[in-house]
Design a protein around this motif. Sequence first.
Motif, PDB file in Angstrom:
ATOM      1  N   GLY A  11      10.343   1.646   6.748  1.00  0.00           N
ATOM      2  CA  GLY A  11       9.250   1.277   7.450  1.00  0.00           C
ATOM      3  C   GLY A  11       8.775   0.593   6.803  1.00  0.00           C
ATOM      4  N   ASN A  12       6.832   0.073   7.417  1.00  0.00           N
ATOM      5  CA  ASN A  12       6.360  -0.802   7.240  1.00  0.00           C
ATOM      6  C   ASN A  12       5.950  -0.578   5.839  1.00  0.00           C
ATOM      7  N   ASN A  31      10.546 -19.258  -2.036  1.00  0.00           N
ATOM      8  CA  ASN A  31      10.047 -20.089  -1.339  1.00  0.00           C
ATOM      9  C   ASN A  31       8.371 -20.298  -1.467  1.00  0.00           C
ATOM     10  N   ASP A  32       8.235 -20.916  -2.410  1.00  0.00           N
ATOM     11  CA  ASP A  32       6.784 -21.324  -3.321  1.00  0.00           C
ATOM     12  C   ASP A  32       6.060 -19.840  -4.013  1.00  0.00           C
ATOM     13  N   ASN A  33       4.894 -19.667  -4.151  1.00  0.00           N
ATOM     14  CA  ASN A  33       4.098 -18.983  -5.332  1.00  0.00           C
ATOM     15  C   ASN A  33       4.294 -17.532  -4.246  1.00  0.00           C
ATOM     16  N   GLY A  34       4.036 -16.994  -4.316  1.00  0.00           N
ATOM     17  CA  GLY A  34       3.537 -15.544  -4.007  1.00  0.00           C
ATOM     18  C   GLY A  34       4.420 -14.109  -3.613  1.00  0.00           C
ATOM     19  N   TYR A  35       4.487 -13.541  -2.755  1.00  0.00           N
ATOM     20  CA  TYR A  35       5.422 -12.227  -2.903  1.00  0.00           C
ATOM     21  C   TYR A  35       5.643 -11.373  -1.738  1.00  0.00           C
ATOM     22  N   MET A  36       6.141 -10.206  -1.368  1.00  0.00           N
ATOM     23  CA  MET A  36       5.936  -9.644   0.012  1.00  0.00           C
ATOM     24  C   MET A  36       6.333  -7.986  -0.176  1.00  0.00           C
ATOM     25  N   CYS A  37       6.476  -7.372   0.519  1.00  0.00           N
ATOM     26  CA  CYS A  37       7.024  -6.090   0.135  1.00  0.00           C
ATOM     27  C   CYS A  37       8.160  -5.628   0.558  1.00  0.00           C
ATOM     28  N   ASN A  38       8.342  -4.505  -0.422  1.00  0.00           N
ATOM     29  CA  ASN A  38       9.436  -4.260   0.793  1.00  0.00           C
ATOM     30  C   ASN A  38       9.094  -2.637   0.058  1.00  0.00           C
ATOM     31  N   CYS A  39      10.243  -1.533   1.127  1.00  0.00           N
ATOM     32  CA  CYS A  39      10.269  -0.638   0.883  1.00  0.00           C
ATOM     33  C   CYS A  39      11.350  -0.094  -0.307  1.00  0.00           C
ATOM     34  N   SER A  40      10.733   1.344  -0.796  1.00  0.00           N
ATOM     35  CA  SER A  40      11.848   1.278  -1.959  1.00  0.00           C
ATOM     36  C   SER A  40      13.281   2.216  -1.173  1.00  0.00           C
ATOM     37  N   GLY A  67       3.580   3.956   4.645  1.00  0.00           N
ATOM     38  CA  GLY A  67       4.227   3.225   6.086  1.00  0.00           C
ATOM     39  C   GLY A  67       5.721   3.362   5.264  1.00  0.00           C
ATOM     40  N   CYS A  68       6.318   4.089   4.320  1.00  0.00           N
ATOM     41  CA  CYS A  68       7.361   3.952   4.087  1.00  0.00           C
ATOM     42  C   CYS A  68       7.997   5.593   4.096  1.00  0.00           C
ATOM     43  N   ARG A  69       8.907   5.932   4.764  1.00  0.00           N
ATOM     44  CA  ARG A  69       9.186   7.636   5.045  1.00  0.00           C
ATOM     45  C   ARG A  69      10.995   6.906   4.863  1.00  0.00           C
ATOM     46  N   LEU A 111       0.640  -0.864   0.064  1.00  0.00           N
ATOM     47  CA  LEU A 111       0.315  -0.252  -0.316  1.00  0.00           C
ATOM     48  C   LEU A 111       0.990   1.416   0.075  1.00  0.00           C
ATOM     49  N   SER A 112       2.348   1.116   0.234  1.00  0.00           N
ATOM     50  CA  SER A 112       3.188   2.378   0.508  1.00  0.00           C
ATOM     51  C   SER A 112       2.705   2.588  -1.047  1.00  0.00           C
ATOM     52  N   ARG A 113       3.451   4.169  -1.159  1.00  0.00           N
ATOM     53  CA  ARG A 113       3.648   4.644  -2.597  1.00  0.00           C
ATOM     54  C   ARG A 113       5.336   4.402  -3.208  1.00  0.00           C
ATOM     55  N   ASN A 114       6.222   4.593  -1.560  1.00  0.00           N
ATOM     56  CA  ASN A 114       7.445   3.847  -1.825  1.00  0.00           C
ATOM     57  C   ASN A 114       8.193   2.871  -1.455  1.00  0.00           C
ATOM     58  N   SER A 115       7.117   1.648  -2.157  1.00  0.00           N
ATOM     59  CA  SER A 115       7.370   0.743  -1.972  1.00  0.00           C
ATOM     60  C   SER A 115       7.239  -0.333  -3.309  1.00  0.00           C
ATOM     61  N   VAL A 116       7.966  -1.520  -2.849  1.00  0.00           N
ATOM     62  CA  VAL A 116       7.894  -1.863  -4.608  1.00  0.00           C
ATOM     63  C   VAL A 116       8.098  -3.757  -3.776  1.00  0.00           C
ATOM     64  N   CYS A 117       7.314  -4.318  -5.209  1.00  0.00           N
ATOM     65  CA  CYS A 117       6.856  -5.615  -4.737  1.00  0.00           C
ATOM     66  C   CYS A 117       7.678  -6.589  -5.299  1.00  0.00           C
TER      67      CYS A 117
END
Length: 740
Positions: free
Chosen positions: A285-286, A271-280, A292-294, A260-266
Motif C-alpha cells: 500500500g502507501n 542517492n544523496d541525503n534523505g529518506y523514503m518510506c516502504n511498507c513492512s 496506508g499499509c495493509r 505515517l502508516s503503522r506498518n511502515s519502515v524508513c
Amino acid sequence: MQVFLHLGLGFVLLAAQCTPGAAVPSSQCQRQCGTVEIPYPFGIDPNCSLAEGFDLSCEVQDGISRPFNGDFEVLSISLIQGTMRVLNYIVAHCYNTSTERMEFMGRFNGYASRPSSPYRLSDVQNRFTVIGCNALYLIADSNGKGYQGMGVSTCRNFSDLVDGSCSGIGCSQTMIPKMMYNYDLSSSSSYNTSQIWEFNRCSYAVLMEAASFKFSTLYVSTTKFNDTNDGRVPMVLDWAIRDQKCDVAAQNKTGTYACLSRNSVCVDSINDNGYMCNCSQGYKGNPYLPDGCRDVDECIDNPCPLGGVCHNTIGGYRCSCRAGRKLESNVCNLDIGLIIGVTMGLFALMVIIMIIVFWGQMIIQMRKLNKVRQDYFHQNGDLLLFDRMKSEKGLAFTVFSEAELKKSTDNFDNSRILGKGGHGTVYKGIIKNNMPVAIKRCALVDERHKKEFGQEMLILSQINHKNIVKLLGCCLEVEVPILVYEFVPNGTLFELIHGKNQALQISFSTLLRIAHEAADGLSFLHSYASPPIIHGDVKTSNILLDENYMAKVSDFGASILAPSDEEQFVTLVKGTCGYLDPEYMQTCHLTEKSDVYSFGVILLEILTGQLPLKLEGSEKQRSLSLIFLSAMKENDLDAVLVSHVKGQESMELLRGLADLAKSCLDMCGDNRPSMKEVADELNRLRRLSMHPWARFHVQTDAETLLVGESTDGYQKELSGYPMGKSENQPINQTSSYFAR
C-alpha cells in the motif's frame, strides 16, 4: 583548438522546497492523470501533495491527459523504488548541406533543479548517451558538484556499425555520479559530419534510461532516433524526502515525519541525503498515509505446496497439511508417525513406566542426600546457632546453602582460588548485590571440633572490630563447614615488607601503624570471649590490608577457644615455622601468649626487613628470632636494623620497639606482655615518632602505597604457609584470605 557550443538550460523542473507537512490529503484529491497513477506524496490538486516539490500538473495534449513535472512528461511513479520516469529531450546536431554548417535541431535543453528539490538524476538507471560518427559532447553539473563528463562517438564507415553495440563506434554510453540535480550539454564545433554526411548527417546526445535503449544502425543513417515522442526518451529521477536521514527524521514522528502508516519502515536514500518510506514485509500500500499499509493476503496465490492449506496471518502466512499428512521440506507427505502410532503405543507406555520408576528412584536418592545434609547441619551445631541467632537482635550472620556458594564461585572453579593452606582453600565469590566475599573450604577436622563448631561460629560471627576480618556467615549442610568472610583487596603486610623495592615504597611510620592496628585486633580477640579466642597462626601474611591500607587480622575463623581441660591439649593449629611459640612446641598447650610470641616475630620483620626463617646457613643464622636476640644480648641492635629504617626514625623509637619485640619473644610465656599491653606500647611509640621534638620527620599514614610482589619462594617451602595469588589465577585483586 576545439570550441564547445553551450546548449544552455532549456526547461526547469519544478523544484520547490520538499520539507513535508503534517497534513493528510483529502480523499477527494485526483489520483489519476490519463493512464498514470499519481500516488501520495505526489499530487495534482492544491493541498494534495506532501510538499510543493511533489506538485504535478495534468495537461491535455492531442486530446489525451498527461501528467507533467515542470516541462517533463511523467511516465510512471514508483513508491517502493523511489523513482519517477519522465521524457527527456534529445539534443540533435545536424549538418546543413545548404549552409554547409552544423546546426542544432529541435529544443536545446538539459535538466535543472535545486538542492532542496526531492529529485536527483539516477546514477544507477541513467546513462549519458551519444550517437553519431563524428560526435563530441560534454555533460556538466555546473551548479552542483562541478562534475564534467565527455561522450565521444566516431566511425569511418557505415559497415563498422553493429546493432545492439554501444561501445564507442557510432554509439557511446557514460555513467554519471550520484547527487546530481542538474546538467547541461555542450558540443564541439570542430566535430562535424560534412565529410560523411551521406550516411551520417546528425549526431545526438541525451541523458536517458539505459534499460529502454538499444542501439540501431538506423539511428546513424536516418533521423529515426530523434523522430519518436517529439525527440524525447525516458529518463529516471530518484526522489526522496530530503535533508534528513531516517535516524533523525524518525525522532520527529509527531511533526514532519512522512512515514505515517503503522506498518511502515524508513529507508535511507541511496542517492544523496534523505529518506523514503516502504511498507513492512507482508504489507503493501502507501506508507505515506495513515493505515496506508495493509496486510497482504499471501494465500490468494496459494504459496503452499500441492495438497497444503494456506492460512493468512498478519504480516505473513503459514501452511498446513490435511489430516493424515504433514509438511516436510515444503511437501505434504504421508504422516508415517500417525500410521505406526498405534503400534508404538505399548512401547511408549513402557517408556513412561520406566521414566516414572527412574524419577521415583531419583526422588528417593535426593531425599537421602537431603537427610545427609541435615545430619551434617545438626552435627555442625545448627540448633545452637539458630537459637542464639533468634535471641540476638541485629546479628549480621547468614547461613548459606551449598548451592548458593557453588554458584558464587562457579562451582569452586580453580580460577577463583585466592590461596591454599594446611587448613583448606580460599575462593573469591560474588554473592547477591554483586558483593565480593572470601569463601573458605576447611579441611577435614575431627568429631570434637564438629560438635563445638556451632558455638565457635556464634562467637566469631559477633566479633565486630575494624581490625578483624568480619565473618559474614557459613554453610553447615556439608560434612566440613564452609566459612564466608568479607573480601579485603590490597594484599598483606608480608607483601609490603618483603616485596621488591620495599625500602623506597613503604615508610616506617606506615608499618608501625599497621602493626598497632593488628595488635588492637588481636587484643580484642583475646578479651572478647571467655575463655579467650586464640588465633594460633599470627603472621604477616595473615594481616590483610583493605582499600585504605588499614590492617585486618584474618584466618581466625577456625581458631580454637582456650583449652580448659587435658582432653583439649590436642594440636589443632599447625602454625607456621618461624612464628611458632617454643613453649607451645614443648607443652602442646596453646595460649593467648602464643599469639604474643608470633606477633613479636612480626615486629622483627618490620625492624629488620628479613624473613622469619631462612633455608640456608647455620641453625642460629636461619632463625630471625635467634639472630635478633643474639644482637640484643651483645647490645648490637644497629647490626640487624634495615638501613632505610635507621634513616627514618630516631634510635630511641627503634630501641623501644626492639625492647617490645624482645619481651614478646621471651621463652617463658608468663613473662610476655599481654596483647593489650603490646597494643598500648605500640600506641605510645607511635606518638613518640610523631612528637614535634623528634629528630626525624615521620610521613603521614595517608601516603600512597605500592605493593610489591610477594616472596613466593619462601612461601612455597613451608608446609601449611599461606600461598599468595597463584600464577594461574585470573583474579585481578590480590586478596589474601589464606587458609591456615
